[in-house]
Write a protein that holds these residues in place. Structure first.
Motif, PDB file in Angstrom:
ATOM      1  N   ASP A 154      -7.089  -2.698   0.130  1.00 22.15           N
ATOM      2  CA  ASP A 154      -7.501  -2.545  -1.272  1.00 22.15           C
ATOM      3  C   ASP A 154      -8.638  -1.538  -1.404  1.00 22.15           C
ATOM      4  OD1 ASP A 154      -5.624  -4.364  -2.142  1.00 22.15           O
ATOM      5  OD2 ASP A 154      -7.027  -6.042  -2.305  1.00 22.15           O
ATOM      6  N   ARG A 170      -3.543   7.502 -10.278  1.00 22.66           N
ATOM      7  CA  ARG A 170      -3.901   6.194 -10.813  1.00 22.66           C
ATOM      8  C   ARG A 170      -3.124   5.905 -12.095  1.00 22.66           C
ATOM      9  NH1 ARG A 170      -8.872   7.004 -10.886  1.00 22.66           N
ATOM     10  NH2 ARG A 170      -9.249   7.440 -13.076  1.00 22.66           N
ATOM     11  N   LYS A 187       2.310   1.960  -3.436  1.00 21.63           N
ATOM     12  CA  LYS A 187       1.318   2.551  -4.338  1.00 21.63           C
ATOM     13  C   LYS A 187       1.151   4.040  -4.051  1.00 21.63           C
ATOM     14  CE  LYS A 187      -1.617  -1.417  -5.585  1.00 21.63           C
ATOM     15  NZ  LYS A 187      -0.848  -2.523  -5.014  1.00 21.63           N
ATOM     16  N   LEU A 188       1.109   4.395  -2.773  1.00 24.68           N
ATOM     17  CA  LEU A 188       0.978   5.808  -2.418  1.00 24.68           C
ATOM     18  C   LEU A 188       2.209   6.595  -2.869  1.00 24.68           C
ATOM     19  CD1 LEU A 188      -0.510   5.660   1.198  1.00 24.68           C
ATOM     20  CD2 LEU A 188      -1.707   6.116  -0.939  1.00 24.68           C
ATOM     21  N   VAL A 198       0.426   4.856 -11.212  1.00 25.47           N
ATOM     22  CA  VAL A 198       0.504   3.474 -10.750  1.00 25.47           C
ATOM     23  C   VAL A 198       0.436   2.510 -11.930  1.00 25.47           C
ATOM     24  CG1 VAL A 198      -0.648   1.673  -9.417  1.00 25.47           C
ATOM     25  CG2 VAL A 198      -0.440   3.975  -8.471  1.00 25.47           C
ATOM     26  N   PHE A 202       0.834  -1.198   0.000  1.00 30.37           N
ATOM     27  CA  PHE A 202       0.000   0.000   0.000  1.00 30.37           C
ATOM     28  C   PHE A 202       0.871   1.250   0.000  1.00 30.37           C
ATOM     29  CE2 PHE A 202      -3.047   2.787   2.601  1.00 30.37           C
ATOM     30  CZ  PHE A 202      -3.708   3.230   1.466  1.00 30.37           C
ATOM     31  N   SER A 232      -7.507   6.119  -5.444  1.00 34.49           N
ATOM     32  CA  SER A 232      -7.208   6.204  -6.870  1.00 34.49           C
ATOM     33  C   SER A 232      -8.384   6.761  -7.667  1.00 34.49           C
ATOM     34  CB  SER A 232      -6.807   4.826  -7.422  1.00 34.49           C
ATOM     35  OG  SER A 232      -7.856   3.895  -7.281  1.00 34.49           O
ATOM     36  N   TYR A 271      -7.213   1.914  -1.181  1.00 30.35           N
ATOM     37  CA  TYR A 271      -6.514   2.274  -2.412  1.00 30.35           C
ATOM     38  C   TYR A 271      -7.494   2.607  -3.543  1.00 30.35           C
ATOM     39  CZ  TYR A 271      -4.114   1.822  -6.821  1.00 30.35           C
ATOM     40  OH  TYR A 271      -3.669   2.041  -8.092  1.00 30.35           O
TER      41      TYR A 271
END
Length: 285
Positions: free
Chosen positions: A258, A272, A154-155, A275, A151, A265, A261
Motif C-alpha cells: 500500500d 490515480r 493497480k499498476l 484507478v 498491486f 499514485s 502504491y
C-alpha cells in the motif's frame, strides 16, 4: 542470536564509551526499545545515528532493526507462558473489546516495524524503478499471490505493462522475453524459494532489474537483487504477533505494498484518476 540481551551484558565491559551508553540504555529499557527508531535511540543516549548502526553490526546484526527485533523476540520468549495462555484462547473466551484492542495494537506495532525496516529512500528507489520500467513481472512464493496481484492490477490500470501470472511455466515463458529496462518484482519471504530464485537468476543474466521483497535477513534473493524491500516472516516481527503469525505476515506485506502504491499514485495524477475511474466502474456493475 537467541540471547541478545545476555550477549550485550557479557560484552559491555569491553565496549567503548558510546557503545556502553547504548548497551546500558537497551538493557535498562529493553521493553521500550520497539518504540524507538534508530534516530530516537541515538538522541536518547546522546550519540550519533551511525553509532547505533555500528553498535548493532558489532553485535552481529545486519542493522538496528534486526537488533530491535531480536530484543523483542527475547522478551516475548521470556513472557511466553503468560502471553500465550491469554492470546491463544478461543475467540469465544475473550472479551470482544480485548480482542479488538490486542489486534489493533499488534497491527500498529507491525506498521511501525515495517517503516523501520524500509526507509523512505528505499521506497522511492523502487518507485522510480517501477516508473521507468518498460515491463514488470511479478512472482510470489507462498500464499501472497493475491496481495501481489492486487498491486499488479493497480499498476496495469495506471498504464504500466504488467505480468502477474501464478503458473510457473507461464512465468518462465514471460521471463524469456524480458530484456534490459524490464523489472522482475520477486516476493519470497524466506528469500530461499528455489523457483523464485531461479527466475531471479535468469532475469539477472538477461540484464533485467530485480526488486525483491523478503524478510529482513541475509538471503539469496535479496543478495542478487538490485533493490531490496523487507517484511516480517511468520516467525518474527513484533512480540505481540506470536499468537497470530499468519495475520501479522499478511498485514506487514499489505502495508508495504500500500505504501508503494500511495507513493506511485501521488507522483502520477493521471494514473490515480484511472484507478479511481476503474473502481467506480466496478462499483456500478
Amino acid at each position: 542470536m537467541n540471547d541478545c540481551l545476555a550477549n550485550i551484558r557479557r560484552a559491555v565491559n569491553g565496549m567503548s564509551a558510546n557503545e556502553r551508553k547504548l548497551a546500558e540504555f537497551i538493557l535498562n529499557n529493553a521493553s521500550l526499545l520497539r518504540d524507538y527508531s534508530s534516530q530516537q535511540l541515538a538522541e536518547a543516549v546522546g550519540v550519533s545515528q551511525s553509532s547505533v548502526v555500528k553498535f548493532s553490526q558489532k553485535l552481529g546484526y545486519r542493522g538496528y532493526p534486526a537488533l530491535k527485533l531480536a530484543v523483542s523476540e527475547e522478551l516475548a520468549r521470556g513472557s511466553a507462558q503468560v502471553d500465550l495462555s491469554q492470546m491463544q484462547k478461543p475467540v469465544g473466551e475473550h472479551e470482544a473489546g480485548t480482542v479488538f484492542e490486542e489486534l489493533a495494537q499488534t497491527k500498529a506495532d507491525v506498521v511501525r516495524g515495517i517503516a523501520e525496516l524500509n526507509g523512505e529512500e528505499a521506497l522511492l528507489e523502487v518507485v522510480r524503478t517501477i516508473e521507468k520500467a518498460n515491463r514488470i513481472q511479478f512472482v510470489a512464493a507462498g500464499g501472497y499471490s493475491l496481495v501481489v496481484k492486487d498491486f499488479a492490477l493497480k499498476l496495469m490500470i495506471m498504464g504500466k505493462s504488467v505480468v502477474a501470472e501464478s503458473d510457473p511455466f507461464v512465468q518462465k515463458a514471460n521471463l524469456a522475453s524480458m530484456r534490459r529496462g524490464d523489472v522482475l518484482f520477486a516476493l519470497s519471504v524466506s528469500g530461499q524459494n528455489s523457483h523464485v530464485n531461479e527466475l531471479a537468476e535468469a532475469a539477472k543474466e538477461a540484464g533485467v532489474t530485480i526488486v525483491s521483497l523478503t524478510k529482513y535477513d541475509v538471503n539469496p534473493l535479496s543478495l542478487m537483487s538490485d533493490y531490496s524491500l523487507f517484511t516480517f516472516d511468520e516467525r518474527s516481527g513484533p512480540a505481540a504477533a506470536s499468537s497470530a503469525p499468519h495475520i501479522i505476515a499478511r498485514v506487514a506485506l499489505q502495508h508495504l505494498i500500500d505504501a508503494l502504491y500511495l507513493v506511485l499514485s501521488s507522483r502520477n495524477t493521471h494514473g490515480r484518476e484511472l484507478v479511481t475511474l476503474s473502481q467506480q466502474a466496478v462499483e456500478d456493475i
